[in-house]
Each structure stands twice: as C-alpha cells, then as structure tokens.
Scaffold this active site. Structure first.
Site, short mmCIF file in Angstrom:
data_model
loop_
_atom_site.label_atom_id
_atom_site.label_comp_id
_atom_site.label_asym_id
_atom_site.label_seq_id
_atom_site.Cartn_x
_atom_site.Cartn_y
_atom_site.Cartn_z
N GLU A 121 -42.44 -79.84 28.30
CA GLU A 121 -44.32 -80.52 28.00
C GLU A 121 -44.31 -80.25 27.20
O GLU A 121 -45.51 -80.67 25.98
CB GLU A 121 -44.99 -80.91 28.76
CG GLU A 121 -44.34 -81.45 30.45
CD GLU A 121 -45.17 -81.65 31.86
OE1 GLU A 121 -45.15 -83.03 31.93
OE2 GLU A 121 -46.00 -80.83 32.36
N ILE A 122 -44.68 -78.88 27.07
CA ILE A 122 -45.66 -78.10 25.99
C ILE A 122 -44.98 -78.26 24.16
O ILE A 122 -45.47 -78.53 22.93
CB ILE A 122 -45.42 -76.73 26.15
CG1 ILE A 122 -46.32 -76.26 27.49
CG2 ILE A 122 -46.05 -75.30 25.21
CD1 ILE A 122 -45.99 -75.27 28.04
N VAL A 159 -39.66 -77.57 33.76
CA VAL A 159 -40.51 -78.72 33.54
C VAL A 159 -41.77 -78.52 31.94
O VAL A 159 -41.54 -78.98 31.06
CB VAL A 159 -40.68 -79.85 34.20
CG1 VAL A 159 -41.45 -81.35 34.01
CG2 VAL A 159 -40.05 -79.86 35.06
N CYS A 160 -42.30 -77.89 32.81
CA CYS A 160 -42.95 -76.86 31.67
C CYS A 160 -43.05 -76.74 30.02
O CYS A 160 -44.02 -77.26 29.21
CB CYS A 160 -43.97 -75.77 32.15
SG CYS A 160 -44.20 -75.88 33.45
N PRO A 161 -41.32 -75.79 29.13
CA PRO A 161 -41.46 -76.02 27.63
C PRO A 161 -41.40 -77.32 27.69
O PRO A 161 -41.91 -76.95 26.52
CB PRO A 161 -40.63 -74.42 28.16
CG PRO A 161 -39.56 -74.93 29.47
CD PRO A 161 -40.85 -75.44 30.62
#
Length: 178
Positions: A55-56, A51-53
C-alpha cells in the site's frame, strides 16, 4: 467511534520520517501542515509486515497524482519514527518515499480518529480525505488483511475537488451532473 464525513480532523503534533539523509530524517507535523490544502492521510497497522508495504509503495507510485491535485499525502501508523526509519532503510520499495511517515506512538491520533483495533491497539487501514478547512470529506477503512485501491482514493479526491455532483462510476474528465 470513528470520525466521519463532516467531522473536523483532530489536532495533532507528531514526529514523522521525511528523509533518509543523516541529520534530516525527522520533522514534526501538526494540523498547520494540512490547513489550507486538501490532504490525504492514510494509516497502516504495522511496519515490517506484508500488505502494508504494498500500500505504501502504491501511494508513492501515485504521488505525482496527489501533487498534481495540490494535495498533501501523509502515511501513518502507531509505530515509532525509529521503526519507520529502520523499515525505510531495510525495505527497497520504501527507500524513495516522497511523503512523510507519521509516527503515532502514543496512539492518541489513531484513538481520536476511532481507528484503533480493539485487541492489538493498532490502526485499521483507514484513509481520510480532509478539505482545506480541516473537515473530513471522505473516509474509507479496510479490514487488517485487505489492501486498499490507491487509484480510487485519487478518483475520490478529484471528484471532491470538482465541487460538483458526480454520477456513479464517474472518472476524471467525464461530465459532472452540475
């Protein structure tokens, strides 16, 4: 307890990844980097995840909107600057980031903000909008599994910058209430 609206953003001095250029990868960031200017500081749980990438890269896709609003944009996690750099070099979507990736390896800033998950001691998906005086004006935190909505962060920042009352579902360009 999580820092909230009206609280001062905690003092910090952390290393951040600011470039992929050899010899210029790292820079030290402090409160001085966010004083006198609106700032958006967003946290993700871990590098090299799923999920993190999204958002980034979502924040990076909207970088021009933050720049247009004359706001700092800083991403952060409790991973080290070396892990951040390795991830940026490994993930195609992270190679062209326009904002720093702050490394809170001691977890002290995340702890001061009250956003550390109890079991793993990783940061929740928290977003803070901080005014030019260093006061938190908006906070949003998501469960570890849920990505955030970057256009909503931009909308809230713009609403805060009007200094006026904005009605429900207000969007930039619409009338304010005062």
């Amino acid at each position: 307890m999580m820092k909230t609206i009206g609280d001062k953003f905690p003092a910090f001095k952390k290393t951040a990844v600011v470039s992929l250029e050899a010899g210029n990868e790292f820079e030290t960031l402090t409160n001085d980097n966010i004083q006198g200017k609106w700032s958006v500081i967003f946290w993700w749980p871990k590098d090299f995840t799923f999920v993190c990438p999204t958002e980034i890269t979502g924040f990076n896709d909207h970088f021009d909107s933050f720049e247009k609003l004359d706001a700092n944009l800083i991403g952060a996690s409790t991973d080290s600057e070396f892990v951040h750099l390795a991830w940026r070099n490994d993930h195609p979507g992270l190679k062209q980031l326009k904002f720093p990736m702050l490394a809170d390896t001691s977890k002290s800033l995340a702890e001061d903000l009250g956003i550390l998950e109890a079991e793993e001691k990783i940061a929740y998906r928290a977003t803070f909008i901080v005014d030019p005086e260093g006061t938190i004006r908006w906070v949003s935190a998501n469960d570890l599994a849920i990505g955030r909505n970057v256009p909503e962060v931009v909308r809230v920042l713009e609403a805060l910058q009007t200094g006026k009352l904005t009605p429900c579902d207000w969007n930039p360009g619409q009338a304010t209430l005062s």
